[in-house]
Design an enzyme around this catalytic site. Sequence first.
Site, PDB file in Angstrom:
ATOM      1  N   ASP A  67       0.890   6.092 -37.398  1.00 36.98           N
ATOM      2  CA  ASP A  67       2.117   6.258 -36.604  1.00 36.98           C
ATOM      3  C   ASP A  67       3.329   6.469 -37.517  1.00 36.98           C
ATOM      4  O   ASP A  67       4.439   6.711 -37.047  1.00 36.98           O
ATOM      5  CB  ASP A  67       2.326   5.082 -35.629  1.00 36.98           C
ATOM      6  CG  ASP A  67       2.458   3.744 -36.331  1.00 36.98           C
ATOM      7  OD1 ASP A  67       2.267   3.666 -37.552  1.00 36.98           O
ATOM      8  OD2 ASP A  67       2.747   2.746 -35.621  1.00 36.98           O
ATOM      9  N   SER A  68       3.091   6.434 -38.834  1.00 40.40           N
ATOM     10  CA  SER A  68       4.123   6.853 -39.786  1.00 40.40           C
ATOM     11  C   SER A  68       4.532   8.297 -39.528  1.00 40.40           C
ATOM     12  O   SER A  68       5.560   8.735 -40.033  1.00 40.40           O
ATOM     13  CB  SER A  68       3.612   6.698 -41.222  1.00 40.40           C
ATOM     14  OG  SER A  68       2.346   7.313 -41.374  1.00 40.40           O
ATOM     15  N   ASP A 106      -3.909   5.573 -35.199  1.00 38.40           N
ATOM     16  CA  ASP A 106      -3.078   4.386 -34.950  1.00 38.40           C
ATOM     17  C   ASP A 106      -2.754   4.244 -33.465  1.00 38.40           C
ATOM     18  O   ASP A 106      -2.430   5.231 -32.801  1.00 38.40           O
ATOM     19  CB  ASP A 106      -1.739   4.532 -35.689  1.00 38.40           C
ATOM     20  CG  ASP A 106      -1.674   3.676 -36.945  1.00 38.40           C
ATOM     21  OD1 ASP A 106      -2.505   2.764 -37.092  1.00 38.40           O
ATOM     22  OD2 ASP A 106      -0.783   3.938 -37.771  1.00 38.40           O
ATOM     23  N   LYS A 136      -6.650   2.042 -35.032  1.00 41.19           N
ATOM     24  CA  LYS A 136      -6.076   0.975 -35.858  1.00 41.19           C
ATOM     25  C   LYS A 136      -4.957   0.322 -35.072  1.00 41.19           C
ATOM     26  O   LYS A 136      -4.209   1.011 -34.365  1.00 41.19           O
ATOM     27  CB  LYS A 136      -5.544   1.531 -37.184  1.00 41.19           C
ATOM     28  CG  LYS A 136      -4.838   0.475 -38.040  1.00 41.19           C
ATOM     29  CD  LYS A 136      -4.625   0.920 -39.470  1.00 41.19           C
ATOM     30  CE  LYS A 136      -3.415   1.766 -39.701  1.00 41.19           C
ATOM     31  NZ  LYS A 136      -2.117   1.171 -39.304  1.00 41.19           N
ATOM     32  N   GLU A 138      -1.948  -3.071 -35.271  1.00 38.03           N
ATOM     33  CA  GLU A 138      -1.264  -4.039 -36.133  1.00 38.03           C
ATOM     34  C   GLU A 138      -1.324  -5.437 -35.523  1.00 38.03           C
ATOM     35  O   GLU A 138      -1.186  -5.591 -34.299  1.00 38.03           O
ATOM     36  CB  GLU A 138       0.201  -3.614 -36.334  1.00 38.03           C
ATOM     37  CG  GLU A 138       0.323  -2.310 -37.099  1.00 38.03           C
ATOM     38  CD  GLU A 138       1.771  -1.912 -37.371  1.00 38.03           C
ATOM     39  OE1 GLU A 138       2.686  -2.739 -37.155  1.00 38.03           O
ATOM     40  OE2 GLU A 138       1.978  -0.769 -37.799  1.00 38.03           O
ATOM     41  N   GLU A 205      -1.156  -4.500 -45.991  1.00 33.68           N
ATOM     42  CA  GLU A 205       0.025  -3.767 -46.472  1.00 33.68           C
ATOM     43  C   GLU A 205       1.093  -4.718 -47.010  1.00 33.68           C
ATOM     44  O   GLU A 205       1.407  -5.745 -46.376  1.00 33.68           O
ATOM     45  CB  GLU A 205       0.630  -2.923 -45.331  1.00 33.68           C
ATOM     46  CG  GLU A 205       1.928  -2.237 -45.758  1.00 33.68           C
ATOM     47  CD  GLU A 205       2.421  -1.145 -44.839  1.00 33.68           C
ATOM     48  OE1 GLU A 205       1.741  -0.840 -43.831  1.00 33.68           O
ATOM     49  OE2 GLU A 205       3.501  -0.588 -45.129  1.00 33.68           O
TER      50      GLU A 205
HETATM   51  O1  KIV Z   1       1.127   4.545 -40.160  1.00 36.89           O
HETATM   52  C1  KIV Z   1       0.607   4.573 -41.277  1.00 36.89           C
HETATM   53  O2  KIV Z   1       0.655   5.588 -41.997  1.00 36.89           O
HETATM   54  C2  KIV Z   1      -0.063   3.378 -41.751  1.00 36.89           C
HETATM   55  C3  KIV Z   1      -0.465   3.328 -43.188  1.00 36.89           C
HETATM   56  C4  KIV Z   1       0.710   3.272 -44.067  1.00 36.89           C
HETATM   57  C5  KIV Z   1      -1.413   2.219 -43.453  1.00 36.89           C
HETATM   58  O3  KIV Z   1      -0.265   2.479 -41.013  1.00 36.89           O
END
Ligand code: KIV
Length: 289
Positions: A67-68, A106, A136, A138, A205
């Site tokens: 989600d970055s 994510d 994924k 959090e 992280e």
């Molecule tokens: O969103 C993302 O890119 C991430 C990574 C930095 C682990 O969660």
Amino acid sequence: MSTTFQLDTATSRANPTPAPMKRLTVPAIQRRKKDGVTAEPLVMLTAYTARQAQLLDPHCDLLLVGDSLGQVIYGLPSTLPVTLDMMIAHGAAVVRGSYHSVVIVDMPFGSYEASPQAAFASASRIMAETGAAGVKLEGGQAMAETIAFLTQRGIPVMAHIGLTPQAVNALGGYAARGRSEAEHAKIVADGEAVAQAGAFAVVIEGVIEPIAIALTEALAIPTIGIGASAKCDGQVLVTEDMLGMFERVPRFVKRYADIAGMIDDTAAKYAEEVRARSFPGAEQTYQPK
Ligand code: KIV
């Protein structure tokens, strides 16, 4: 799902590499950690587009549609405004552009925290509409019930603990975690909880190194570090950070290239040639036969 897409290259620049190759699987990733040791570290990078996936895929074990992308692709101030539809669109593109790596997508902020049922509704959309191998999310102890709910229903989950960017408002920023005894103990407990709940791997992280080392030694599942330790079972970076696309470089990032500089030089050269009317040249123009 193992999907090899043959794109029509006659009408598209997507130009995939459709080499018939079996895609890695989540169990194969898990098996890389044997008796607590991962002989060959897992390589993970973020990918958001089909072309990026094509280029990274041969070098990676896992591609993360992070989600970055909120900040990297959309210029948003954080990951919080990222939507499920955005993740699904980019997830599907990355699956189309890859044929070897395990693709993980994510779960965006707000799409899974309310309840295991809400998480299943979002995760099942991701799985069905992208073809990804897992999701994924959090959170540690607080997400253990949700992780168990999803994994028991056939959705592989990669957990993400330590510095969790979706919690930036609660954490007060993006500083490394685990310097106080209480925080240290909480992150270790989070790692144990997500492994116990059935996560197939865990991203750690932005934590002080001893925490990453202790969790890597203690957990049977692979740990994937970012700002953690070279002793983790694998590493992940945001690809654009690693390529040198941004001026701001967090401490944990290594810039392996200066793509921003290369784009700047190349765009300047193009602009100069357009202004001098030296582009397009004879090779780039059509003449009557
Ligand atoms: O969103 C993302 O890119 C991430 C990574 C930095 C682990 O969660």
